[in-house]
Design a protein around this motif. Sequence first.
Motif, PDB file in Angstrom:
ATOM      1  N   ASN A 528       0.873  -1.179   0.000  1.00  0.00           N
ATOM      2  CA  ASN A 528       0.000   0.000   0.000  1.00  0.00           C
ATOM      3  C   ASN A 528       0.909   1.226   0.000  1.00  0.00           C
ATOM      4  OD1 ASN A 528      -1.761   2.114   0.631  1.00  0.00           O
ATOM      5  ND2 ASN A 528      -3.166   0.694   1.638  1.00  0.00           N
ATOM      6  N   ASN A 529       1.008   1.888  -1.136  1.00  0.00           N
ATOM      7  CA  ASN A 529       1.950   3.007  -1.278  1.00  0.00           C
ATOM      8  C   ASN A 529       1.583   4.194  -0.399  1.00  0.00           C
ATOM      9  OD1 ASN A 529       4.369   3.711  -2.891  1.00  0.00           O
ATOM     10  ND2 ASN A 529       3.114   5.444  -3.549  1.00  0.00           N
ATOM     11  N   GLY A 530       0.346   4.238   0.076  1.00  0.00           N
ATOM     12  CA  GLY A 530      -0.068   5.347   0.931  1.00  0.00           C
ATOM     13  C   GLY A 530       0.526   5.286   2.320  1.00  0.00           C
ATOM     14  N   SER A 531       0.747   4.083   2.841  1.00  0.00           N
ATOM     15  CA  SER A 531       1.246   3.951   4.205  1.00  0.00           C
ATOM     16  C   SER A 531       2.605   3.264   4.274  1.00  0.00           C
ATOM     17  CB  SER A 531       0.243   3.166   5.056  1.00  0.00           C
ATOM     18  OG  SER A 531      -0.041   1.913   4.460  1.00  0.00           O
ATOM     19  N   PHE A 532       3.115   2.786   3.144  1.00  0.00           N
ATOM     20  CA  PHE A 532       4.362   2.016   3.135  1.00  0.00           C
ATOM     21  C   PHE A 532       5.547   2.899   3.519  1.00  0.00           C
ATOM     22  CE2 PHE A 532       8.029  -0.036   1.141  1.00  0.00           C
ATOM     23  CZ  PHE A 532       7.879  -1.321   1.619  1.00  0.00           C
ATOM     24  N   ASN A 533       6.377   2.378   4.404  1.00  0.00           N
ATOM     25  CA  ASN A 533       7.563   3.095   4.861  1.00  0.00           C
ATOM     26  C   ASN A 533       8.802   2.343   4.381  1.00  0.00           C
ATOM     27  OD1 ASN A 533       9.627   4.413   6.290  1.00  0.00           O
ATOM     28  ND2 ASN A 533       8.241   4.866   7.996  1.00  0.00           N
ATOM     29  N   ALA A 534       9.675   3.060   3.666  1.00  0.00           N
ATOM     30  CA  ALA A 534      10.843   2.419   3.057  1.00  0.00           C
ATOM     31  C   ALA A 534      11.765   1.773   4.080  1.00  0.00           C
ATOM     32  CB  ALA A 534      11.612   3.444   2.225  1.00  0.00           C
ATOM     33  N   LYS A 535      11.707   2.214   5.325  1.00  0.00           N
ATOM     34  CA  LYS A 535      12.582   1.620   6.337  1.00  0.00           C
ATOM     35  C   LYS A 535      12.270   0.144   6.557  1.00  0.00           C
ATOM     36  CE  LYS A 535       9.754   2.914  10.375  1.00  0.00           C
ATOM     37  NZ  LYS A 535       9.362   1.539  10.704  1.00  0.00           N
ATOM     38  N   ILE A 551       1.860  -6.119  -6.345  1.00  0.00           N
ATOM     39  CA  ILE A 551       0.867  -5.063  -6.576  1.00  0.00           C
ATOM     40  C   ILE A 551       1.247  -3.858  -5.724  1.00  0.00           C
ATOM     41  CG2 ILE A 551      -1.554  -4.406  -6.299  1.00  0.00           C
ATOM     42  CD1 ILE A 551      -2.269  -7.372  -6.745  1.00  0.00           C
ATOM     43  N   ILE A 552       1.383  -2.693  -6.358  1.00  0.00           N
ATOM     44  CA  ILE A 552       1.635  -1.440  -5.644  1.00  0.00           C
ATOM     45  C   ILE A 552       0.388  -0.580  -5.774  1.00  0.00           C
ATOM     46  CG2 ILE A 552       3.114   0.575  -5.428  1.00  0.00           C
ATOM     47  CD1 ILE A 552       5.329  -0.986  -6.827  1.00  0.00           C
ATOM     48  N   ASP A 553      -0.300  -0.386  -4.673  1.00  0.00           N
ATOM     49  CA  ASP A 553      -1.570   0.337  -4.669  1.00  0.00           C
ATOM     50  C   ASP A 553      -1.300   1.823  -4.467  1.00  0.00           C
ATOM     51  OD1 ASP A 553      -4.164   1.208  -4.469  1.00  0.00           O
ATOM     52  OD2 ASP A 553      -4.810  -0.444  -3.174  1.00  0.00           O
ATOM     53  N   ALA A 554      -1.450   2.620  -5.530  1.00  0.00           N
ATOM     54  CA  ALA A 554      -1.206   4.064  -5.477  1.00  0.00           C
ATOM     55  C   ALA A 554      -2.507   4.850  -5.564  1.00  0.00           C
ATOM     56  CB  ALA A 554      -0.249   4.480  -6.599  1.00  0.00           C
ATOM     57  N   ARG A 555      -3.608   4.253  -5.136  1.00  0.00           N
ATOM     58  CA  ARG A 555      -4.901   4.949  -5.135  1.00  0.00           C
ATOM     59  C   ARG A 555      -5.071   5.720  -3.826  1.00  0.00           C
ATOM     60  NH1 ARG A 555      -8.664  -0.179  -6.231  1.00  0.00           N
ATOM     61  NH2 ARG A 555      -7.217  -0.941  -4.617  1.00  0.00           N
ATOM     62  N   ASN A 556      -4.074   6.535  -3.494  1.00  0.00           N
ATOM     63  CA  ASN A 556      -4.000   7.215  -2.207  1.00  0.00           C
ATOM     64  C   ASN A 556      -2.847   8.212  -2.283  1.00  0.00           C
ATOM     65  OD1 ASN A 556      -1.634   5.477  -1.920  1.00  0.00           O
ATOM     66  ND2 ASN A 556      -3.100   3.861  -1.388  1.00  0.00           N
ATOM     67  N   TYR A 557      -2.427   8.743  -1.153  1.00  0.00           N
ATOM     68  CA  TYR A 557      -1.315   9.683  -1.133  1.00  0.00           C
ATOM     69  C   TYR A 557      -0.206   9.130  -0.233  1.00  0.00           C
ATOM     70  CZ  TYR A 557       1.176  14.106  -1.327  1.00  0.00           C
ATOM     71  OH  TYR A 557       2.123  15.080  -1.560  1.00  0.00           O
ATOM     72  N   SER A 619      -5.362   9.230  -7.060  1.00  0.00           N
ATOM     73  CA  SER A 619      -3.904   9.291  -7.238  1.00  0.00           C
ATOM     74  C   SER A 619      -3.538  10.699  -7.693  1.00  0.00           C
ATOM     75  CB  SER A 619      -3.449   8.263  -8.276  1.00  0.00           C
ATOM     76  OG  SER A 619      -3.938   6.976  -7.963  1.00  0.00           O
ATOM     77  N   LEU A 620      -3.006  11.462  -6.772  1.00  0.00           N
ATOM     78  CA  LEU A 620      -2.747  12.884  -7.020  1.00  0.00           C
ATOM     79  C   LEU A 620      -1.303  13.220  -6.707  1.00  0.00           C
ATOM     80  CD1 LEU A 620      -3.613  15.927  -7.358  1.00  0.00           C
ATOM     81  CD2 LEU A 620      -4.274  15.871  -4.946  1.00  0.00           C
ATOM     82  N   SER A 621      -0.675  14.013  -7.554  1.00  0.00           N
ATOM     83  CA  SER A 621       0.614  14.628  -7.274  1.00  0.00           C
ATOM     84  C   SER A 621       1.684  13.588  -6.955  1.00  0.00           C
ATOM     85  CB  SER A 621       0.449  15.639  -6.135  1.00  0.00           C
ATOM     86  OG  SER A 621       1.592  16.456  -5.994  1.00  0.00           O
ATOM     87  N   SER A 622       2.094  13.506  -5.708  1.00  0.00           N
ATOM     88  CA  SER A 622       3.148  12.572  -5.338  1.00  0.00           C
ATOM     89  C   SER A 622       2.791  11.136  -5.694  1.00  0.00           C
ATOM     90  CB  SER A 622       3.448  12.676  -3.839  1.00  0.00           C
ATOM     91  OG  SER A 622       4.513  11.843  -3.463  1.00  0.00           O
ATOM     92  N   ALA A 623       1.518  10.774  -5.586  1.00  0.00           N
ATOM     93  CA  ALA A 623       1.093   9.423  -5.959  1.00  0.00           C
ATOM     94  C   ALA A 623       1.316   9.193  -7.454  1.00  0.00           C
ATOM     95  CB  ALA A 623      -0.367   9.204  -5.598  1.00  0.00           C
ATOM     96  N   GLU A 624       1.022  10.208  -8.264  1.00  0.00           N
ATOM     97  CA  GLU A 624       1.254  10.097  -9.702  1.00  0.00           C
ATOM     98  C   GLU A 624       2.747  10.000 -10.008  1.00  0.00           C
ATOM     99  OE1 GLU A 624      -2.151  12.471 -11.945  1.00  0.00           O
ATOM    100  OE2 GLU A 624      -1.336  13.690 -10.313  1.00  0.00           O
ATOM    101  N   TYR A 625       3.534  10.775  -9.278  1.00  0.00           N
ATOM    102  CA  TYR A 625       4.990  10.762  -9.430  1.00  0.00           C
ATOM    103  C   TYR A 625       5.547   9.376  -9.108  1.00  0.00           C
ATOM    104  CZ  TYR A 625       9.693  12.907  -9.070  1.00  0.00           C
ATOM    105  OH  TYR A 625      11.005  13.266  -9.242  1.00  0.00           O
TER     106      TYR A 625
END
Length: 712
Positions: A528-535, A551-557, A619-625
């Motif tokens: 979940n790309n909205g809450s995933f922490n790279a650490k 699956i990378i879910d980018a339907r969030n920020y 998916s807005l801004s950073s999510a699109e990036y």
Amino acid sequence: MAQKPDYNFDFEQVAADSAIGWVGSSNKDYRRSLDSTIAKSGNYSAVLEFIGEQPSFGTWTFVLPENYPGKKITLSGYIKTENVEGYAGLWMRIDPQIAFNNMQQEGISGTTDWKRYEFTLTMAPERTERIMLGALLAGKGKLWVDGLKVTIDGKDIATVVPLEKPAAKRDTAFDTGSAITLPDLNMKQVEDLKVLGLVWGFVKYHHPTIAKGDVNWDYELFRVMPAVLAARNDAERDEALVEWIQKLGPVEKGGDKPSVNAKLQPDLDWITTSGFSEALTTLLTDIRQAKRTDSHYYIGLMPNVRNPEFKNETAYERMEPADDGLRLLALYRYWNMIQYFFPYKNLIEEDWKDVLGEFVPKFADVSDMEGYMLALLELIGRVHDTHATIRGNPVLDKFFGERHVPVDVHFVEEQAVVTGYRHDVWGKAMGLEVGDVITAVDGKRIADRTKELMKYAPASNYARKLRDIGPMLLRSNDSALRIDGVRDGRRFSKVLNTYEPGELKFNNPFYVEDMDFKIIGDDIAYINNGSFNAKDLPLYWDRMKNRKGLIIDARNYPRHFPIHQLSGYLMPYPIPFVAISRGSIQQPGFFVVDPPTSVGAVNGKRYDGKVVILVNEMSLSSAEYHAMAYRVHPNATVMGSATAGADGNISPIMLPGGIRTVISGIGIYYPDGGETQRVGIVPDIEVKPTIRGIKEGRDEVLEKAIKLIKEE
């Protein structure tokens, strides 16, 4: 030499039961008071106490009256708490976007006795517009604060001589209002005011005298406007403008060096094609060719990213909406910011100069705050930038409806559909079910209401406009509203109660708080790309690296910006994924594209399975990036529907009336120059939710992604 200001950091200077110089947030759920029985020192301490139903935060606020030389500023003070659920702390902010701390990381909670706290921020006097500080209570409970102290480079602020104010800030002639009263405008006056807006903004960003901060250019507008309005013909208008501009002094030529590689060229042909007098045309041409530096009082570029930083723009928070001059100032200010510093101006799809002429009478004719706010919102909507809107404004809340029906409504298959509840008891008690289609509200068809709201829903594309309009449909200032709907082919009508927003829980899919990683079945990893922490990547890598698909879910920020670390695990070498355009202070209106940026680490990890990136209008801004970056994986598929179509770091804008909005401040493109703004991240496979799927509680996009990965 500037006069040293007075401070009241110990809350001992009191008038009308309040500490002199201190203000607080308008949040009625938090009470500010002075306590004469509990104090760390002296006679008083300041108190913040939660007394409402809906916890958020309350503040005590002190605005430092000057700017100061120095490298480090330190705030210290004593805090005592009682039953705090959330956190308490001191806070300080250096505007615009220079430094901030609210002690959230300290997590002061529960019941604590007096204790001294301290933190330090790095100063930037050359860019600072305002320094604010105080105490904050986030959540429930009670806070006492006392004995604050501010030091700059170790010296008590009371001993530090403030910086001399620039001449622009020493001009106080119109501090109480513009003194402009517009007549009933005729067509010539509308055209003359359009010309004034063009010339005023051009000179603002091109003349070196204004760049130095030697002139308050807002107030100069109020000085010249009466002469422009009184002009009987174009010659008199142009003569008034020439006389006004010449007071700025001559310019040294040496600027206006065109760039053949520019993504966007400035729109300045109007200087020679508008039929101005020879004197005015020559004067503007000289200013266009003036030698300029990268230092400007009103505009800068943020460090590193270099998106525009709109500086020293007075907010006029106490503006009277009947002030004709300030309303036109708002139009001119915003219009010229877009004209010279919006990277996507070429995508507006109409001549931006025509928009200026169209909105002159709109801003001139309104006289109350609602009319002014709606004119601003409509103007902002013409930019077609999902970032650019006005949020949390009580005037607009009143216009759209301060009360809400306790259900979520979103457009599915182009119809307004109930998708959830904002209160578990009240929502279900309404008799509405998930999947119900709303066809009319208070007798007005949804199609007609949607059309009305379109111009007040600034967004980059149609899909995002619908996303923003859906939650607006069941708002009202009345205690109830009537809806017509359809369920399983049968029509129905209901009267629904409305509630204050503080009584409801608003479900926001933009921010995701639940799980960040899981395994689906045996073959698929899900992030979940909205809450995933790279650490957490080293921990999760062993669980995902041999799976058939990811699956990378980018339907969030994304809250943690894992783009580069995660890409380093996906791709074993750098791959270009984005090109960025940035504006210019020396040549306003020019945008030049930098060389492409890559993701993927040298000697990075390598994921060989299928990668499916999920996107939609959320998916807005950073999510699109992020989606752009993950997409360069050699085995990637983007699935879902059109994204919000607004990418690039935001640049805040302050408008008269204390109105805050933002724009996308840098241009984001694919390495080959392909557009992302308004277009969004176009999916390789389009999958949209259906009303049937909503009724059944299914995530049809995720289901399709799982199916794609399992296919051989």
